[in-house]
Each structure stands twice: as C-alpha cells, then as structure tokens.
Design a protein around this motif. Sequence first.
Motif, short mmCIF file in Angstrom:
data_model
loop_
_atom_site.label_atom_id
_atom_site.label_comp_id
_atom_site.label_asym_id
_atom_site.label_seq_id
_atom_site.Cartn_x
_atom_site.Cartn_y
_atom_site.Cartn_z
N ASP B 254 0.82 -1.14 0.09
CA ASP B 254 0.03 -0.01 0.08
C ASP B 254 0.97 1.11 -0.04
OD1 ASP B 254 -3.16 0.66 1.17
OD2 ASP B 254 -1.66 2.38 1.38
N ALA B 255 0.47 2.18 -1.03
CA ALA B 255 1.77 3.24 -1.32
C ALA B 255 1.46 4.24 0.14
CB ALA B 255 1.13 3.99 -2.43
N ALA B 256 0.23 4.39 0.61
CA ALA B 256 0.03 5.30 1.59
C ALA B 256 0.77 4.63 3.08
CB ALA B 256 -1.31 5.58 1.89
N THR B 257 0.38 3.45 3.32
CA THR B 257 0.76 2.94 4.52
C THR B 257 1.86 2.00 4.58
OG1 THR B 257 -0.63 1.05 4.22
CG2 THR B 257 -1.98 3.10 5.15
N GLY B 258 2.52 1.70 3.52
CA GLY B 258 3.42 0.58 3.37
C GLY B 258 3.21 -0.70 3.82
N GLU B 259 1.83 -0.94 4.28
CA GLU B 259 1.46 -2.31 4.46
C GLU B 259 1.41 -3.22 3.32
OE1 GLU B 259 -1.66 -1.27 8.31
OE2 GLU B 259 -2.46 -1.32 6.18
N ARG B 260 1.61 -4.40 3.80
CA ARG B 260 1.82 -5.51 2.54
C ARG B 260 0.43 -6.39 2.56
NH1 ARG B 260 7.62 -7.83 4.21
NH2 ARG B 260 8.95 -6.20 3.42
N ARG B 261 0.16 -6.58 1.30
CA ARG B 261 -0.97 -7.56 0.97
C ARG B 261 -0.31 -9.07 0.77
NH1 ARG B 261 -2.27 -2.75 -1.89
NH2 ARG B 261 -1.85 -3.84 -3.72
N PHE B 262 0.57 -9.34 1.39
CA PHE B 262 1.14 -10.59 1.40
C PHE B 262 1.97 -10.87 2.62
CE2 PHE B 262 5.66 -10.11 0.62
CZ PHE B 262 5.91 -8.66 0.41
N ALA B 263 2.05 -12.22 2.99
CA ALA B 263 2.93 -12.39 4.35
C ALA B 263 3.97 -13.45 3.56
CB ALA B 263 2.26 -13.11 5.37
N ALA B 264 5.27 -13.04 3.74
CA ALA B 264 6.42 -13.92 3.46
C ALA B 264 7.39 -14.34 4.50
CB ALA B 264 7.22 -13.30 2.63
N ILE B 265 7.18 -15.80 4.84
CA ILE B 265 7.77 -16.27 6.16
C ILE B 265 8.96 -17.24 5.93
CG2 ILE B 265 7.15 -17.59 7.98
CD1 ILE B 265 4.08 -16.85 7.38
N GLN B 266 9.85 -16.88 6.18
CA GLN B 266 11.07 -17.55 5.97
C GLN B 266 11.00 -18.70 7.00
OE1 GLN B 266 14.93 -15.74 4.75
NE2 GLN B 266 15.99 -17.61 5.97
N ALA B 267 10.76 -19.87 6.94
CA ALA B 267 10.44 -20.81 8.05
C ALA B 267 11.87 -21.50 8.51
CB ALA B 267 9.66 -21.94 7.42
N GLU B 268 11.74 -22.14 9.60
CA GLU B 268 12.84 -22.84 10.30
C GLU B 268 13.21 -24.17 9.28
OE1 GLU B 268 9.94 -21.89 11.48
OE2 GLU B 268 9.24 -23.56 13.04
N ASP B 269 12.24 -24.65 8.52
CA ASP B 269 12.76 -25.83 7.91
C ASP B 269 11.73 -25.94 7.07
OD1 ASP B 269 10.76 -26.97 9.78
OD2 ASP B 269 12.16 -27.74 10.69
N GLU B 270 11.75 -27.06 6.21
CA GLU B 270 10.79 -27.30 5.16
C GLU B 270 9.68 -27.93 5.73
OE1 GLU B 270 13.94 -28.15 4.67
OE2 GLU B 270 14.61 -27.45 2.79
N LEU B 271 9.91 -28.43 7.01
CA LEU B 271 8.76 -29.16 7.66
C LEU B 271 7.60 -28.12 8.11
CD1 LEU B 271 10.55 -31.24 10.05
CD2 LEU B 271 8.69 -32.16 8.65
N ALA B 272 8.21 -27.00 8.59
CA ALA B 272 7.53 -25.72 8.87
C ALA B 272 6.82 -25.05 7.69
CB ALA B 272 8.42 -24.75 9.82
N ALA B 273 7.63 -24.99 6.50
CA ALA B 273 7.35 -24.38 5.42
C ALA B 273 5.78 -25.11 5.07
CB ALA B 273 8.29 -24.33 4.20
N ILE B 274 5.95 -26.34 4.83
CA ILE B 274 4.54 -27.06 4.30
C ILE B 274 3.62 -26.68 5.50
CG2 ILE B 274 5.23 -29.07 4.91
CD1 ILE B 274 3.13 -28.07 2.03
N GLY B 275 3.95 -26.84 6.84
CA GLY B 275 2.77 -26.66 7.83
C GLY B 275 2.10 -25.16 7.65
N ILE B 276 3.00 -24.36 7.61
CA ILE B 276 2.46 -22.76 7.40
C ILE B 276 1.72 -22.79 6.22
CG2 ILE B 276 3.29 -20.46 6.71
CD1 ILE B 276 5.85 -21.12 8.37
N VAL B 277 2.14 -23.41 5.11
CA VAL B 277 1.17 -23.33 3.87
C VAL B 277 -0.28 -24.01 4.13
CG1 VAL B 277 0.91 -24.19 1.68
CG2 VAL B 277 2.93 -23.28 2.16
N LEU B 278 -0.42 -25.30 4.85
CA LEU B 278 -1.43 -25.98 5.08
C LEU B 278 -2.30 -25.08 6.10
CD1 LEU B 278 0.06 -29.75 5.42
CD2 LEU B 278 -1.54 -28.68 3.70
#
Lengths: 349, 617
Positions: B254-278
């Motif tokens: 958002d140009a005005a607030t700088g807020e993001r319309r996405f969440a990018a999460i660098q997970a602790e491992d791929e177990l967590a990555a797929i868990g976050i996705v689910l």
Amino acid sequence: MPSIAKPPVRHPALPVNELGLTERDYEGPMSTLCAGCGHHSVTAAIVRALWEVAVPPHMVAKLSGIGCSAKTAAYFLHGAHGFNGVHGRMAPLATGVAAANSELLLIGISGDGDSFSIGIGHLVHLIRRNLRMVYIIENNGVYGLTKGQLSASADVGSTSHWGTAGVIQPIDPMLLGLSLGATFLARGFSGDKVQLVPILKAATGHRGLALIDVISPCVSFNDHEGSTKSYRFTRDHDVHGTETDFVEPRPAILAAIGREGITDLTLHDRSRVRARAVPQGYDPTDRDAVGAYLREAHARGEVVTGILYVDPSRPTFHELLGVVQRPLVAVPYSELSPGSAELERFAQS
Amino acid sequence: MTGDVLNDFCIQAATVNGSGSQSSNLVITKALFHMGIPVAAKNVFPSNIEGQPTWYDIRVSPQGYQARKRTVDILIAMSPATWERDAANVRPGGAVIHEAALPRFGAADRDDVSWYPVPFARLAREKLEAKPDLRKYLQNMIYVGVLAELIGLDPAAVEQGVRDQFRTKPKAADLNLAAVQIGVDYTRDNLVKTDPFRVAPMDGTRGTVLLDGNRAAALGSLMAGCTVLAWYPITPSSSLCEAFIDYAQRFRVDAATGERRFAAIQAEDELAAIGIVLGAQWAGARAMTATSGPGISLMAELTGLGYYAEIPAVIFDVQRVGPSTGLPTRTMQGDLSFVHTLSHGDTRHPVLLPGTVIEVYEDAQLAFDVADRLQTPVFVLSDLDLGMNLWMTAPLPYTERAVDRGKVLDAEALEQVAEWGRYRDVDGDGIPYRTLPGTANPRAAYFTRGSGHDEHALYTEDPDVYQANVDRLRRKIEGARTLLPAPLIEEAGTRVAICAYGSTHHAVVEARHQLAEHGVETDYLRIRGLPLHPAVAEFIARHDRVYVAEQNRDGQMEALLRQELPGELADRLRSVRHFNGVPIDAEAISDPVLAGELAQREPADQQAIETDRVPVG
C-alpha cells in the motif's frame, strides 16, 4: 471410539455472558481421555476462561499436534474450527493460520513430547515470531498414548511407570521462553483451576504469544511415588510466583510495579492483569530476575506457578511481517493481481 | 580456418566462482540476444560461494535450439584448476581464449584448436583504474571484449548488455564498459583470428524475452492471488521465493501506509514451510512453498495430512540431484514418482509438469485453482535447468481468468444447505464442501484431523467408513486427469514416437530434427501432468515404439506408464535416460533412439543409416 456428543438439553437458568452464551456453548464433545486425567481440568479451565471473556466461538481457531494433549483440542469450544495436525507441527500450522487471518484467536494445545522433543524446533521459532496465540502445554513428563516413556520435561531422578529414572536435564519452557524473548510466560497446575482461569483469561488478551506450561498429571503413567509430575508432588511443591487477578477492560494504565509487589499489566484490548507477587519483590517484568528466581526455585525442588513474565512491548508477528490490518483472507483478488500493465513491466525488468 | 561457422556454436566460459564471471556471461548472452541471434545459456555451477571452478555454456543456434550442446566450440579458460580438462574438451577446430599465464602442456598442448592467450590479470592491473578488489571482477569483463572482437559481437549490443546488467549502477556500467574495451583493443592489436566462428545479426529473437523459470513461477503465483509464502532457503528454488517477494514488494504494498498484502515467512525448515502453507490454506488464504528434493523429503508427513484432511496447497519442486552434498547444484528429474505418492498410506497427488518458461507461469496459476478445486496438495515439478537458467520465451501473457476457489461455503451459503458434512460427497465428484475458520454460522465449525473421520469430520476407526473415505479420495484425484493440461502431441502418423516431460522437451525438439536427418521420423508426446490424461494411452496405442526420455537413472515416468497401461501398450515403451547432473542434450536422445530403430531394420537399411551418421564428439 467415536466422538460422543453431549446431550443438548440445557438448564434454562444457566448464566449467560455478554454474548448471551452459556458456558455449555464453550464446551465440546465428551472426552475420551482417562478418568482423572489432568487434561480434563485444563479443558474445564479453558471453557470457563473463554466464556468469561466472551470470545465469539467462531473467531477462535483451535490447534494441536499429536498426543493426549492434542485430543483435548476437540473437547472444548465446539463452535470453533479445530485442526489436529501431526506430531510436533502445531506451531507451523498456527503460523499459517495467523498469517492468513489475523482476526482469529489461536488456541493451541500441546504436550511435553509434542513441544519439547519432536516439535521444539518449531516452538523455538514460534516464540521468536511472537504471533498472537494462547499456547498451552499440558505437561506431564511422559508419553501417555505410547504407554509411559519419559519425556524431555521429566526431571532428573523422576521415575517412570516402568521404573526407569530421568537422567538428562529437563527442558523448562519458562526458561526457554525467557532466553528467546517470549512475551508472556505462565505456569499453572491442572489441580488449581482458581489460579489457571485468570491466567488463561489474561493470555487471551495478550497481543503476542502467551506460553502457558500447565503441570497436568498423567494418572495412568506418571502419578506414582517418585514422579515429580504427580498430583501429590505438584501440590506439595507448588509455589505461587504471582497471584493473578484479571481486571476487566478499562482505560489504559501503564504497567507499574507497586510497593506492595503488585504489577498492573495493560493488555492490547486495554484490559489489565494485576499480578500480585507472592514472594516479596517478585517482578514479572524483570527478565533477568525472573530467570534467576526460576533457576533457584527449580534447584530447591519448587514448581513456581502464576504469570511469571510479561513483556507487552515487543512487536508481534503481524507487525514484523508488515501486513495489512485486515486479514489477508479478506483482501479481494482485485487487490492481489498485478494486472496486465504491471505484468508487462515486471516481465521486462 | 575450415570455412565459416555462422551463428551456430557453443561458447563455454570456464571460470572461478565468486569472481564476477556471471555478469560477464550474462553480458555476452544479452549482447547475442540483442543482435537477434537465438541464444541459450546453461550455468553449470558448484555448491560453493567463492574459489571453485564453474562453467557457463552459451549456445547460439539459428534454429533457436535451447538444449545444452555437448561439444564446446569456443572455450574461455580462466580457471587454473580445470584448465587442462577444459582445454581437452574443446572440439577439434575449436578456439581457446585463455589467461596467458596458464601453461600449455599435457592435454592443453594440442595443435588442432586456435589459441588466443590474453594476459587478463596484467591488463586489469595496468589498464584499469579501479580498486584492487574490483579488478578481480572487471578482469572477467575483459574476456567479453576479446570474444566480442573475435566473433564479431556488435559493440552497441555489448553496451546494451552491460547497461542491462548494471541497470541500477551507471558508474559500474562505465567501468565495465572500459574493461570490455581493453579486451577489444588487446585483441585488435595482438591476436590473429584463425578460427571459423562468427556471429552476424539476424531476426531470431523478436517478440521474445530472456527469463528463467523460477521468476515465471513467482509471477504466476502472484497472478494467482497467492498471499502467503513460506519457504526455507535451498538451491535451486530460493530464487523463486526471492522473486515472489521482490515482485510482491513492488505490487502488493500500500503506497500510503506501506502495509503489505502478502506474508512472506522464511521458516525454520521445510517441515514448517509446508505446515505454514497448510495452516494458511486451511484458514482460506492461497499459500505456497517452493523447495527441492531434500525439502520434499521433509514435507512428506504433512503433505499426507493435507491429502487426508483435504487442504489445498501448492508446492513447487525445483528438482536437483540427491541428498546432502549430492550434486546440489546440478539438475535432474528425479522426484517424479516420489512426489506423486509422497507420504505414507494411500496417497496420490496431482503433479504439473511444465516444460517451458511460459508453462511454468501458467501451471503456477493453474496449480492454485486445481488445489482449491480438489482441496488437495498440488505439485509443480520444475528443475534446476528450467528454474535457474535463462530461456528465450514469448513474454508472459496476461490472461483474464476467473479464479476458482472451489467448493467453499460461507455463512450465507451454509444457510441454504439442509445437511452439511465436511467430507460428504454430494456432487458425485468426490469433492466435499468446506468452510473456513471465522465463518459466522454456528454450523460452520468442524474439527480437522487425519484419515480417521466420517463424513461429518467426527473421529472414527470404523473399517467401512474409513474405506469409503479413501475410495472417495481416489475418485476425487481421478478428476485431476482432465483438470490438468492435456499432453502436447505432434503427430504425423509415423509408428515411432518420443515421449518426454519437463525440461527434457528442448532436447527432444533438436533430437527429432537429428533423427529426421537420418531418416527416422518420430511423433512426439509431451506429458503435462500426473495422474495421466486419457490422451496419453490413446497416443501410445497409435504407435509401435515409444521412447520415453527423461533425466533420471531408473526411468520413473516409464515405470509410471508401465504401471498404468495395459501390458500390450506397456510393451511398446523404451526407456531413454540421462542422469549425470548436467542438462540433457539432443544426442542423449537421438543416439539411443537411432540405435533402437536401426535394430528394427533390415541389414541393408542399417548400413545406409550408419554411413550417413555424423560422429558426435
């Protein structure tokens, strides 16, 4: 072993909360855990706490991993979506749910096997992320569903149902949390609902991760003489670090440590928690002092309970992510697609 | 000089990684592209940050072949450690541009190639006005100038390549252009061209761009409305996630607030990555992760839960070679059978098999729709070659498409439903209706768990209920056969065919031309997804021999086909396999197909074909 629904009949005189709901509306189906299991009391305390703070049931997401603890997520709040995941992976699932919908109150039920062994890598990072969640560890020092193996929270010298004794230093989630910058740490005892309910109520008002270690004895495999996670041992060695009075929402008041050892903590919903220090001078906002006190108490064989540490100032998961205030699930597709002109610009660069 | 070789050769830059040679190689690639000459680039790099040998193959071909070429025509040798071997690999009649200090002995002492010694280090030291630490990088830019002068790169195209490469750093661009000029001048004054290779402008790149598959996947995911990315860094998929973040930061803020319309999460491992996705998908967001084989291994259990709990997920697998230090930066198609049935118990996942950059982009979008439609994890199988290398492609098209979020009941819709059960098949397609957390309807809530549940998501271990449920899941996934893209078929009615999937496609295109030159006409079947589309079996039934070409040792696709096809069709399959970690080349297919077809013929015909065959180096 089907889920057993409770009879829908209700006493007309049951009291209602401000949403007009009775405590029954915060219950779940019948539990299939052992009679006398500490987890029943935790479930009852959760029901009571959620009813008292009047959380709309559909705005809660219940999460768990695997174990006896994980089953209990089914046994409260039938009006909320629940997710019984796989062993040790509750934290990632919770992270995803929180990322998708920031308006949900997450309540996670884990156990000492789930959180301290197979899932500790995730717990550690969940604490660092500080997402809004009430994370309850039903801690009994033992793997119940697989018949009584000692867990990583079993004290050195504490014996198992089968006679073996713990030999490795146990993991204390409160000390772990302190070292990682946890923002709400509490310990309760399933045998002390009077203390546990206000802890849980305070946790629901916390803006970040509320980690609650509840000593919850396993009557089948870890309630014998020689266990340090039995009802008897916990009663005999319980020391209240703080007594918690939950104060209903009112205008914000800065946290202040009173002379009498009283700490008022203002939560994000502007309600207050008043923690009364039982040991003279216990200050639940002094990270170093809390750590020292817990280590000394553990050496004395004491189980310190109460709201042990609170820091409402640290940024939360959503602040760290910098995401929009509204839930991401509520953002319409028109605000997500770059559109043709943007695509062209992207592709060329 | 043995005649003129115009616009049709392969340049190999053998350098030391961490020395900035990537920039030089990209400048050459882009300069050729700007001259309108079809180009294909393959980065063959080590798992290392600095100091190890690395190779970059730049192929020019008037036909626009994109596959790797096995032979090296021009070597740029800057790597002392592999110097002898690299020099020995150059084909007779080829050319070697090399650091003059590298000694010519052993395998590097041959007289059937043109030698162009250049004192790169000395030139950089004496002629470049730059700090010593920068000289290391600029030294490699000098070879761009040497090559440009030797093969006739258009100076304007080279300048454009440099300006592209250092778009955000004009001063760096000037320095690099100066380095290029040092190479040009040295060559003009000191070297005599004795090799046949040269380039001339042509019109072979109009309407195309250079793009890697990972960027295309990231753009596709953005277009699909993906809001949650969870990932753990791993080569060769990291650049996909980084590209997504890069694009999302440009568009979804958002140009005005700088807020993001996405969440990018660098997970602790791929177990967590797929868990976050689910978790995110369960809560109703479009979420994805990207990883490679080692990460897929860690995702096995949760992917199975996603299958049984019926939660959408999109997983990009940018394939690479084996576990641990097993050639982690080399390419392979080794995960096909692994991902298709990932997890324990009865599981089967839809798998998309893009073969081109545009297909990666389109499949990324389709994957989210299929995942939502079927309420199940969907894999997009790319590989290091497709994902990380630059490919000539038509620009990614913008398609107005209705996003399919599948069968989701909101509070209002639920009012209209008399009986709702999370796992009830009311439409006969095996796909139930789901609700999302936060739905303000007292009937919306249900408890999600693994395979032991009834139609109303209540716990049960009843044998009949369990079996009925997994049977329904099988029917549901059967639906993917026609939801996924149909195979691409090129058919002229011959009895011999080649079957391939993924990045192997580009070697097939060239191999079919090679085979045709030897009198072997082939039809072509390119599989685009698993489970198999019905058209696959129909195609095979129309052919006597189908050569299944793929980049793994055991012929995973061939095995899957054998498993599914009736015996008389399975007998028509022949397996062609390439599995040494570098991208497949055309001869890896045309040689065994030719041999196989020779064996079918009368002895007189065999001889005719054999004498016609050009030896391959």
